[in-house]
Design a protein around this motif. Structure first.
Motif, short mmCIF file in Angstrom:
data_model
loop_
_atom_site.label_atom_id
_atom_site.label_comp_id
_atom_site.label_asym_id
_atom_site.label_seq_id
_atom_site.Cartn_x
_atom_site.Cartn_y
_atom_site.Cartn_z
N LEU A 146 23.54 28.90 -11.00
CA LEU A 146 24.65 29.64 -11.57
C LEU A 146 25.46 28.72 -12.47
O LEU A 146 25.83 27.62 -12.06
CB LEU A 146 25.55 30.19 -10.45
N GLY A 147 25.74 29.18 -13.67
CA GLY A 147 26.62 28.45 -14.58
C GLY A 147 27.95 29.18 -14.70
O GLY A 147 27.97 30.36 -15.07
N CYS A 157 36.70 31.00 -7.07
CA CYS A 157 36.35 32.05 -6.10
C CYS A 157 34.89 32.47 -6.25
O CYS A 157 34.20 32.73 -5.26
CB CYS A 157 37.26 33.26 -6.29
N VAL A 158 34.40 32.52 -7.49
CA VAL A 158 32.98 32.84 -7.72
C VAL A 158 32.10 31.75 -7.13
O VAL A 158 31.08 32.03 -6.48
CB VAL A 158 32.71 33.02 -9.22
N ARG A 163 27.99 29.89 -3.08
CA ARG A 163 27.48 28.98 -2.06
C ARG A 163 26.80 29.76 -0.94
O ARG A 163 25.86 29.26 -0.32
CB ARG A 163 28.62 28.13 -1.50
N GLY A 164 27.27 30.97 -0.66
CA GLY A 164 26.63 31.79 0.36
C GLY A 164 25.24 32.22 -0.02
O GLY A 164 24.44 32.58 0.86
N PHE A 165 24.93 32.18 -1.31
CA PHE A 165 23.58 32.50 -1.79
C PHE A 165 22.77 31.23 -2.04
O PHE A 165 21.70 31.29 -2.63
CB PHE A 165 23.67 33.33 -3.08
N GLU A 166 23.32 30.10 -1.59
CA GLU A 166 22.66 28.80 -1.73
C GLU A 166 22.25 28.53 -3.18
O GLU A 166 21.17 28.02 -3.46
CB GLU A 166 21.45 28.71 -0.79
N GLY A 185 30.25 21.09 -4.23
CA GLY A 185 28.91 20.71 -4.69
C GLY A 185 28.60 21.20 -6.09
O GLY A 185 27.47 21.59 -6.37
N ILE A 186 29.58 21.14 -6.95
CA ILE A 186 29.43 21.65 -8.33
C ILE A 186 29.19 20.48 -9.28
O ILE A 186 29.85 19.45 -9.21
CB ILE A 186 30.69 22.41 -8.77
#
Length: 308
Positions: A146-147, A157-158, A163-166, A185-186
């Motif tokens: 994801l970017g 928030c996004v 993170r819940g979708f790993e 972890g971005i």
């Protein structure tokens, strides 16, 4: 003392907001048109007003000139691109916004658009209603890249939801929050790299001269054929002619757009696309967000009119 309230959702489910305004001695002029006010309508309705609770209606220098008594503008939302801030400053008109009130609602909708486009939910639903039970193959969200362009309140928030979708997360922001990025972890990346590498790209920046046309033909050409572009911010961030061509030609997988430069868009080609999920600028329109925006807008306006 009169004020104009333009957002149609203001006070819809919490009419006590109007009671608060009345208790402060304010007479409310409402937007009774059922739509976004034009510049001409704004000039007419705003002329006798000292205050304004503003949605996405235009507040340019000409509108301001028609309201000599205006002292305060409370934006019902966070985007200020419809307000001539320089003209407000020159006039001494205070401008506020409801920062944080709708962050979670918009982030939820951005994720909803990602899933709807990736899994072709509207197309499958439409086919099923036509009694067509054929299988439609779609793409995954889980584990993809994801970017996020704009790592402010909504972008963060996004990221938390992603993170819940790993998902692997790349992000860009001119004001970089290293502590949050490290915790979430971005990885920091510029817009070009995001366009080249991300499977999903979500826009969360304000519209300025610098960000207008941020996603243009050049950057669309960088994207993967399987890329999904999401915009819940402002329509002007995207070169819409270039995106329309890319979608029609299948050069990217799809897009989820809650905002357009002209709403609703005039070109009938938008309405014919199966790889586009459209929204009516409604990403912040949840009961909770609307209530919070309303409360904050009233608080801000009363404060700036010295009525608190």
């Amino acid at each position: 003392m009169k004020i104009l309230v333009t957002p149609r959702s203001f006070g819809k489910n919490n009419p006590e907001l109007f009671d608060r305004l009345a208790a402060a001695g304010l007479e409310v002029i409402r937007n009774d048109t059922g739509g976004i006010l034009s510049a001409g309508q704004m000039r007419e309705k705003l002329a006798p007003c000292h205050g304004l609770i503003l949605g996405v209606d235009p507040l340019d220098a000409a509108v301001l000139a028609a309201a000599p008594q205006l002292r305060a503008v409370a934006k019902y939302g966070v985007g200020l691109d419809n307000i001539d801030l320089a003209a407000c400053a020159a006039r001494g008109v205070k401008v506020s916004r409801t920062v944080g009130a709708n962050s979670n609602a918009v982030a939820d909708y951005a994720l909803a658009l990602m899933l709807a486009v990736a899994r072709k939910v509207p197309l499958i639903d439409r086919r099923c209603r036509e009694r067509d039970w054929g299988k439609i193959t779609s793409i995954d969200l889980h584990g993809k890249t994801l970017g996020i362009v704009g790592l402010g309140a909504i972008g963060k928030c996004v990221a938390r939801r992603a993170r819940g979708f790993e998902m692997k997360i790349l992000a860009h922001d001119v004001v970089w929050d290293e502590a949050f990025a490290r915790e979430a972890g971005i990885e920091r990346a510029d817009p070009d790299r995001i366009c080249r590498e991300a499977d999903f790209i979500s826009l969360h920046v304000v519209l300025t001269d610098e960000t207008r046309g941020l996603i243009n033909a050049r950057r669309l050409a960088m994207m993967k054929k399987t890329a999904v572009l999401i915009n819940t911010a402002r329509g002007g961030l995207i070169d819409e002619a270039a995106l329309l061509a890319a979608l029609r030609e299948g050069r990217i997988y799809g897009a989820g757009l809650d905002v357009f430069e002209q709403e609703p868009p005039a070109d009938p080609a938008w309405y014919e696309l199966d790889n586009l999920v459209m929204g009516s600028h409604c990403s912040s329109s949840t009961a909770g967000a609307v209530e919070q925006m309303g409360r904050m807008a009233v608080d801000n306006l009363l404060r700036d009119l010295d009525l608190r």
